[in-house]
Motif scaffolding. Structure first.
Motif, short mmCIF file in Angstrom:
data_model
loop_
_atom_site.label_atom_id
_atom_site.label_comp_id
_atom_site.label_asym_id
_atom_site.label_seq_id
_atom_site.Cartn_x
_atom_site.Cartn_y
_atom_site.Cartn_z
N VAL A 12 27.01 -25.96 -9.44
CA VAL A 12 26.23 -26.00 -7.86
C VAL A 12 26.37 -24.83 -6.66
CG1 VAL A 12 24.78 -27.71 -6.21
CG2 VAL A 12 25.79 -28.71 -8.94
N ALA A 13 27.59 -24.89 -6.77
CA ALA A 13 27.75 -24.05 -5.78
C ALA A 13 27.53 -22.24 -6.08
CB ALA A 13 29.35 -23.99 -5.44
N PHE A 87 11.30 -25.77 -5.86
CA PHE A 87 11.69 -27.53 -5.94
C PHE A 87 12.68 -28.17 -5.90
CE2 PHE A 87 10.04 -24.46 -9.90
CZ PHE A 87 10.31 -25.05 -10.73
N HIS A 88 12.27 -29.46 -6.42
CA HIS A 88 13.63 -30.06 -5.41
C HIS A 88 13.82 -31.27 -6.22
CE1 HIS A 88 11.57 -33.86 -4.31
NE2 HIS A 88 10.01 -33.56 -4.28
N SER A 95 18.38 -29.38 -8.75
CA SER A 95 17.82 -28.10 -8.73
C SER A 95 17.82 -27.08 -7.48
CB SER A 95 16.57 -28.46 -7.27
OG SER A 95 17.40 -28.83 -5.87
N ALA A 96 19.21 -26.64 -7.83
CA ALA A 96 19.69 -25.85 -7.30
C ALA A 96 19.62 -25.35 -8.77
CB ALA A 96 21.00 -25.91 -6.92
N ALA A 110 12.95 -20.70 -5.72
CA ALA A 110 13.51 -21.75 -4.82
C ALA A 110 13.76 -22.53 -4.98
CB ALA A 110 13.04 -21.34 -3.57
N HIS A 111 14.76 -23.51 -4.73
CA HIS A 111 14.45 -24.92 -3.87
C HIS A 111 15.19 -25.61 -2.44
CE1 HIS A 111 19.30 -26.26 -3.50
NE2 HIS A 111 18.52 -25.37 -3.39
N LEU A 112 14.86 -26.61 -2.88
CA LEU A 112 14.70 -27.28 -1.12
C LEU A 112 16.11 -27.99 -1.20
CD1 LEU A 112 13.59 -28.50 1.53
CD2 LEU A 112 13.44 -30.47 -0.32
#
Length: 133
Positions: A12-13, A87-88, A95-96, A110-112
């Motif tokens: 995720v990071a 995206f979220h 989403s990431a 992009a994502h929230l």
């Protein structure tokens, strides 16, 4: 216990370091923009339980790559539109990873950053699904 090469937190990071992240207040301002499509990748049960961002498109996490690919038999026309896709998920982790994978495919999105779990708390509108009769 089996040792993994990478854990989910590091994945995720890494994804967050290379994708566009949108803050809740910025997405609230974009909700009326016809050139923005909000995509909810949460499970349908999460949407039923917690509600959803008004006007959002539901694309279950397990199908996203197939739905955005014009060569896939599962392609959805909405993803062929020339729009900004945001995206979220609930917390911003799924989403990431999703947006990083889509970026690898050549699909810009992009994502929230904080996800839906903080959305209402920070003033985002929530729509509840119609009760089943």
């Amino acid at each position: 216990m089996k040792k993994l090469k990478k854990n989910s937190a590091s994945m995720v990071a890494e994804a967050r370091a290379r994708i566009e992240e949108i803050e809740i207040q910025d997405l609230i301002q974009l909700l009326d923009d016809d050139n923005v499509v909000v995509v909810d990748i949460r499970d349908v049960r999460e949407r039923q339980r917690s509600g959803f961002i008004p006007g959002s498109v539901h694309a279950p996490r397990g199908m996203v790559e197939f739905w955005v690919d014009p060569e896939s038999p599962y392609f959805k026309e909405v993803f062929g539109e020339d729009k900004k896709f945001i995206f979220h998920c609930a917390s911003g982790w799924r989403s990431a990873l999703t947006v990083a994978t889509l970026q690898d495919m050549g699909f810009e999105a992009a994502h929230l950053r904080e996800g839906f779990s903080k959305w209402a708390e920070k003033g985002g509108p929530v729509e509840m699904p119609e009760p089943k009769s």
